[in-house]
Design an enzyme around this catalytic site. Structure first.
Site, PDB file in Angstrom:
ATOM      1  N   ASN A 212     -43.544  34.967 -28.390  1.00  0.00           N
ATOM      2  CA  ASN A 212     -42.307  34.245 -28.099  1.00  0.00           C
ATOM      3  C   ASN A 212     -41.153  35.233 -28.071  1.00  0.00           C
ATOM      4  O   ASN A 212     -41.350  36.436 -28.234  1.00  0.00           O
ATOM      5  CB  ASN A 212     -42.084  33.137 -29.134  1.00  0.00           C
ATOM      6  CG  ASN A 212     -42.101  33.665 -30.556  1.00  0.00           C
ATOM      7  OD1 ASN A 212     -41.247  34.459 -30.951  1.00  0.00           O
ATOM      8  ND2 ASN A 212     -43.104  33.246 -31.332  1.00  0.00           N
ATOM      9  N   ARG A 213     -39.955  34.730 -27.880  1.00  0.00           N
ATOM     10  CA  ARG A 213     -38.804  35.599 -27.650  1.00  0.00           C
ATOM     11  C   ARG A 213     -38.066  35.992 -28.925  1.00  0.00           C
ATOM     12  O   ARG A 213     -37.003  36.596 -28.864  1.00  0.00           O
ATOM     13  CB  ARG A 213     -37.833  34.907 -26.688  1.00  0.00           C
ATOM     14  CG  ARG A 213     -38.389  34.727 -25.289  1.00  0.00           C
ATOM     15  CD  ARG A 213     -37.498  33.821 -24.452  1.00  0.00           C
ATOM     16  NE  ARG A 213     -36.130  34.313 -24.430  1.00  0.00           N
ATOM     17  CZ  ARG A 213     -35.093  33.581 -24.035  1.00  0.00           C
ATOM     18  NH1 ARG A 213     -35.270  32.333 -23.681  1.00  0.00           N
ATOM     19  NH2 ARG A 213     -33.881  34.105 -24.018  1.00  0.00           N
TER      20      ARG A 213
END
Length: 403
Positions: A212-213
């Site tokens: 994920n970011r």
């Protein structure tokens, strides 16, 4: 937010070394953090840097040998040392180490050291062979036995062109030790706090992962804020490009399963757990043993849920009654308060920090955040747009109130 450097009196000694110019960066940063920084330069230090350099960044006069024998005569060093919270010597030459270890007071810095009763931090810097010399090592050992804290030196290329141990430690590491030393005795002194940070990575094959970011910035800021409050911090982190908070015990993990194991183990004896990492909800059922080639049809990747770490912590708390406080995070793109409150109740948390990741100036990969604090009994508290460090300070302040 607790700032352990704010308002402290720090004496910064600078001795003769090519690395002396790096001490100006340290003096500048300490001043920006709110410290009163009094710089004392030895005669040889002035061959490399000037008093004007330091007075320019601290806003205070820098002391030299001329001050020792000036109008105040023998009391100058007493005035400098009186009330000092910390004496830091950056860089410390082999000659100065010898003077400190043997109680020689033949210059302003060495007599200031003799007059000071505060903690001492030493960052040595010297050329190849000098630090490893038996005489220098004996002096280091003597000073350590008296309680002096050393940072560095590091190995690498030296001014002479040789390679060896003698490089000044990175200024950020030195600043980290200063901040950590001044934070001891804070409101969370004696409390063990476990903090998670970053985004987990679930392997698809040896090359590709599901992730994920999350940059880890918010979790690292929480770890620093907890350290600043005097806590004993365990930081469980996925790989990031962020500098590690000085003084934290760091456990490196990659997958949700690894993070879960680390959290359950570390939090079993902890006073608090702050779960700020972005943990994957799903993982491939089977990671391919070899890199999946592009040829042919795209592969179908079957997923399964990862272990719910906060649910596992809730179950463990029923038996161990630890940790006493658990704070979670909820990164949502819709129905922020509804989803966050459901997680708060399901995981039996003391508080959940909810943030809308669809906002361009908050959430992942930025230095600011806009969050809402939710607890089981109080009305939601919405914070304005703040830096992640400021958000971390607000979270730790809640922790101080509970513990």
């Amino acid at each position: 937010m607790n700032n352990p450097v704010q308002g402290k009196k720090i004496v910064l000694g600078v001795t003769g070394s090519i690395a002396a110019y790096k001490a100006a960066e340290i003096a500048s940063r300490l001043t920006q953090w709110g410290a009163q920084v009094d710089v004392v330069l030895t005669e040889s230090a002035q061959k490399f840097v000037t008093p004007l350099t330091f007075s320019s960044v601290t806003g205070r006069p820098a002391y030299t040998e001329a001050d020792l024998w000036g109008g105040q005569a023998h009391v100058t060093h007493i005035g400098i040392a009186r009330g000092a919270d910390l004496l830091v010597i950056v860089p410390a030459s082999a000659n100065t180490l010898a003077k400190l270890a043997n109680g020689i007071g033949d210059n302003l810095l060495s007599v200031t050291h003799l007059a000071a009763s505060c903690p001492l931090i030493i960052a040595p810097a010297m050329d190849a062979g000098m630090y490893s010399h038996p005489a220098t090592q004996a002096n280091v050992e003597t000073l350590q036995q008296r309680g002096a804290l050393f940072v560095g030196p590091a190995a690498g290329h030296l001014a002479s062109g040789l390679v060896g141990v003698g490089r000044l430690a990175d200024p950020q590491e030195i600043l980290g030790l200063i901040r950590f030393t001044l934070s001891r005795g804070g409101p969370l002194q004696g409390k063990k706090v476990v903090i998670t940070a970053g985004g987990t990575r679930e392997p698809i094959d040896p090359v590709r992962v599901i992730t994920n970011r999350s940059s880890g910035r918010q979790g690292y800021a929480v770890a620093q804020a907890a350290l600043d409050a005097g806590a004993q911090v365990t930081l469980i982190t996925t790989p990031t490009q962020l500098p590690l908070p000085y003084g934290a015990e760091v456990l490196s993990v990659e997958t949700a399963a690894q993070m879960g194991d680390a959290v359950l183990s570390a939090s079993a004896q902890a006073d608090a757990l702050i779960m700020s990492a972005a943990v994957a909800d799903f993982q491939p059922v089977q990671a391919a043993p070899q890199k999946i080639k592009k040829s042919g049809a795209p592969p179908a990747i079957e997923l399964r849920p990862t272990t719910d770490i906060l649910s596992a912590v809730a179950a463990q708390r029923q038996t161990l009654q630890r940790p006493r406080v658990v704070i979670g995070f909820a990164a949502e793109s819709q129905n922020l308060l509804e989803n966050a409150r459901a997680k708060l109740q399901a995981k039996r948390l003391e508080m959940i920090v909810a943030n809308d990741i669809s906002a361009a100036d908050a959430g992942f990969e930025v230095n600011t955040n806009r969050v809402v604090f939710l607890t089981p009994t109080a009305e939601p508290e919405s914070l304005p747009l703040l830096s992640k460090s400021e958000v971390a300070g607000r979270i730790v302040q809640r922790l101080v109130e509970w513990l």
